[in-house]
Scaffold this active site. Structure first.
Site, short mmCIF file in Angstrom:
data_model
loop_
_atom_site.label_atom_id
_atom_site.label_comp_id
_atom_site.label_asym_id
_atom_site.label_seq_id
_atom_site.Cartn_x
_atom_site.Cartn_y
_atom_site.Cartn_z
N ASP A 70 0.85 -1.19 0.00
CA ASP A 70 0.00 0.00 0.00
C ASP A 70 0.89 1.24 0.00
O ASP A 70 2.09 1.15 0.18
CB ASP A 70 -0.94 0.02 1.21
CG ASP A 70 -0.22 -0.36 2.49
OD1 ASP A 70 0.97 0.00 2.65
OD2 ASP A 70 -0.84 -1.03 3.34
N ASP A 72 1.47 4.86 1.78
CA ASP A 72 1.15 5.77 2.89
C ASP A 72 1.72 7.14 2.59
O ASP A 72 2.78 7.26 1.98
CB ASP A 72 1.74 5.23 4.20
CG ASP A 72 1.12 3.91 4.59
OD1 ASP A 72 -0.09 3.74 4.37
OD2 ASP A 72 1.86 3.04 5.09
N ASP A 150 10.05 3.67 12.94
CA ASP A 150 10.74 2.55 13.58
C ASP A 150 12.11 2.26 12.98
O ASP A 150 13.13 2.39 13.66
CB ASP A 150 9.85 1.30 13.62
CG ASP A 150 9.14 0.99 12.31
OD1 ASP A 150 9.45 1.65 11.28
OD2 ASP A 150 8.30 0.07 12.29
P1 ATP Z 1 4.09 -2.99 4.96
O1 ATP Z 1 4.73 -3.36 3.69
O2 ATP Z 1 3.90 -4.13 5.86
O3 ATP Z 1 2.88 -2.12 4.81
P2 ATP Z 1 5.16 -0.60 6.13
O4 ATP Z 1 6.57 -0.20 6.40
O5 ATP Z 1 4.40 0.23 5.19
O6 ATP Z 1 5.22 -2.10 5.67
P3 ATP Z 1 3.08 -0.05 8.01
O7 ATP Z 1 2.65 -0.87 9.17
O8 ATP Z 1 2.16 0.11 6.87
O9 ATP Z 1 4.45 -0.69 7.52
O10 ATP Z 1 3.52 1.36 8.58
C1 ATP Z 1 3.84 2.44 7.74
C2 ATP Z 1 5.01 3.21 8.30
O11 ATP Z 1 4.67 3.77 9.58
C3 ATP Z 1 6.25 2.39 8.55
O12 ATP Z 1 7.04 2.27 7.40
C4 ATP Z 1 6.95 3.18 9.64
O13 ATP Z 1 7.65 4.27 9.10
C5 ATP Z 1 5.79 3.73 10.46
N1 ATP Z 1 5.45 2.85 11.59
C6 ATP Z 1 4.53 1.86 11.59
N2 ATP Z 1 4.46 1.26 12.79
C7 ATP Z 1 5.35 1.88 13.57
C8 ATP Z 1 5.75 1.72 14.94
N3 ATP Z 1 5.20 0.77 15.70
N4 ATP Z 1 6.72 2.54 15.41
C9 ATP Z 1 7.25 3.50 14.63
N5 ATP Z 1 6.94 3.69 13.37
C10 ATP Z 1 5.99 2.90 12.82
MG MG Z 2 2.34 0.07 4.67
#
Ligand code: ATP
Ligand code: MG
Length: 453
Positions: A70, A72, A150
């Site tokens: 997705d 963001d 993170d």
């Molecule tokens: P995915 O491919 O699983 O969607 P993602 O990196 O996009 O991976 P998400 O859970 O969608 O993960 O979160 C989006 C962003 O928000 C992450 O890339 C990170 O920068 C931030 N983030 C998410 N969860 C946390 C957390 N628990 N602590 C700090 N930052 C976070």
């Molecule tokens: Mg994501």
């Protein structure tokens, strides 16, 4: 960066990050790879005079030449300002206030830059005594937003204004080195949000990266902090981890880090040094088959997976209860199912509709041995027959012997024609020895609690 007003301890947690800007010519992300909806949102924000960036997994995965799950978006517009720009906008979340821009089933998540917690923000940001962030609604600058993310590889921003990438924490280098590295002091960051330990494992497996040494070091010891995480959040996180297409590997790595044991204490009691218990065998089988089904684009049902994960612990408990509560096998299984599920949902909130299916699958295991008369034909009509049979086959691999024979019988029965089926059943009647109901104690009221069909 204007971090001068931060005090010493905040410097320790959030070391000022060095911004590295990579221009459009120097990276491989093109707008064609970004979804139309995400682009629409980015341009609309920009058009209204706000900063707008693609951030997180979207940027990371594009740089790795993978297809992002997705997109963001992060912006300096507040949720209210975002809402005024989009008619199809919903504000959600208490922990983090976020805007969801809805395009049919596609949802673009837009977050306002988050800032640090300072004294004057006490009411907005709450922190528990253990150092865990409870609410986190302080708006800030993009620099602060980056520091609060993170992992370094998740803190890269694609700027829609000039198509450059803003890399705040050395994420590009870590992508190159294939490392999952926390931003800031690992122990502090895990205490703030223990779920980051799970995320470290999830990304390591998903991206085939290593967890950087300092990031990995505190996990085993801090793993018990996961027990304070709300059960609903853990459930969501477990689905992402176990139904990602790499469930088996994820479970193994979680287990190495003492994480799986915290989320599934009920199962961990049956763990052995050499992974040889029936519980462990079943875990391997069900996670492997889930991975395969995802690979083949087949549907997966969390209830089936959880039914398999908790089956042997439940059966072991039932066997104990037969002794201690003087129950027959059927009643003991019913009691043990209740007890196990009550315990499980305290740590991970499996929704009711799924626990109901788990029970159905488990109860079918008691009914599948009883095939005489019209029973076999009726069983096959049941909604959950297929799941119950697949489950039986898996048990056959674990237990061998009688269960395997029973699974084979059902396999033949399903593929057989009408006459052959009738013959198979007649054959059973002529033998008329309840061999596969061995465990049932003689009971005069066995029909009383017949499961619904
Ligand atoms: P995915 O491919 O699983 O969607 P993602 O990196 O996009 O991976 P998400 O859970 O969608 O993960 O979160 C989006 C962003 O928000 C992450 O890339 C990170 O920068 C931030 N983030 C998410 N969860 C946390 C957390 N628990 N602590 C700090 N930052 C976070
Ligand atoms: Mg994501």
């Amino acid at each position: 960066m204007n971090n001068n007003d931060l005090n010493e301890s905040e410097h320790h947690i959030y070391p000022s990050l060095d911004l590295n800007i990579v221009t459009r010519q120097e990276h491989n992300i093109s707008r064609k790879q970004i979804s139309d909806n995400a682009l629409k949102v980015l341009y609309r924000l920009q058009g209204a005079g706000f900063d707008a960036y693609l951030v997180g997994g979207g940027v990371r995965d594009l740089l790795l030449e993978e297809v992002p799950k997705d997109f963001d978006i992060a912006t300096n517009a507040t949720p209210e300002e975002i809402r005024q720009l989009f008619r199809n906008c919903r504000l959600i979340g208490r922990r983090f206030r976020l805007a969801h821009i809805m395009f049919g089933r596609d949802i673009i998540e837009v977050a306002t830059f988050r800032g640090h917690h300072q004294e004057e923000n006490k009411q907005l940001a709450a922190q528990s005594e253990a150092g865990m962030l409870l609410r986190d609604n302080v708006y800030g600058t993009i620099d602060e937003d980056a520091e609060r993310r993170d992992f370094t590889i998740n803190a890269m921003y694609y700027n829609i204004a000039d198509y450059s990438i803003h890399d705040y924490a050395g994420g590009l280098e870590d992508l190159e080195d294939r490392l999952v590295r926390l931003i800031g002091d690992p122990e502090t960051r895990y205490r703030e949000d223990p779920v980051r330990m799970l995320r470290a494992v999830r990304f390591a497996v998903k991206l085939d990266f290593d967890i950087e040494e300092d990031t990995a070091a505190p996990i085993e010891e801090l793993a018990p902090l996961l027990r304070d995480i709300p059960a609903a959040r853990l459930y969501e996180e477990m689905l992402k981890m176990l139904q990602s297409g790499h469930g088996l590997e994820t479970y193994h790595l979680m287990r190495e880090y003492n994480l799986f044991q915290q989320v599934f204490p009920t199962i961990a009691r049956h763990f052995t040094e050499d992974y040889s218990s029936q519980t462990e065998h079943m875990l391997d089988l069900v996670l492997d088959s889930t991975d395969q089904r995802i690979e083949e684009d087949k549907r997966i049902n969390p209830a089936f997976m959880f039914a398999a994960i908790f089956w042997y612990p439940m059966v072991k408990l039932a066997e104990e209860m037969m002794e201690t509560h003087n129950l027959n096998y059927y009643d003991a299984i019913m009691e043990a199912s209740n007890k196990i599920l009550d315990e499980v949902v305290k740590s991970i909130a499996i929704p009711r509709r799924h626990t109901a299916t788990m029970r159905e699958i488990w109860q079918l295991q008691l009914r599948l041995p009883r095939r005489n008369g019209k029973r076999a034909f009726r069983l096959m009509e049941l909604n959950k027959f297929r799941a119950g049979f697949d489950f039986l086959e898996m048990r056959g691999e674990v237990e061998d012997g009688e269960v395997k024979q029973l699974a084979d019988w059902w396999q033949t029965f399903q593929t057989a024609g009408r006459n052959m089926r009738q013959a198979m059943v007649t054959d059973l009647d002529s033998v008329s020895k309840p061999s596969s109901t061995r465990r049932r104690r003689p009971s005069t009221r066995k029909k009383k609690s017949k499961p619904t069909s």
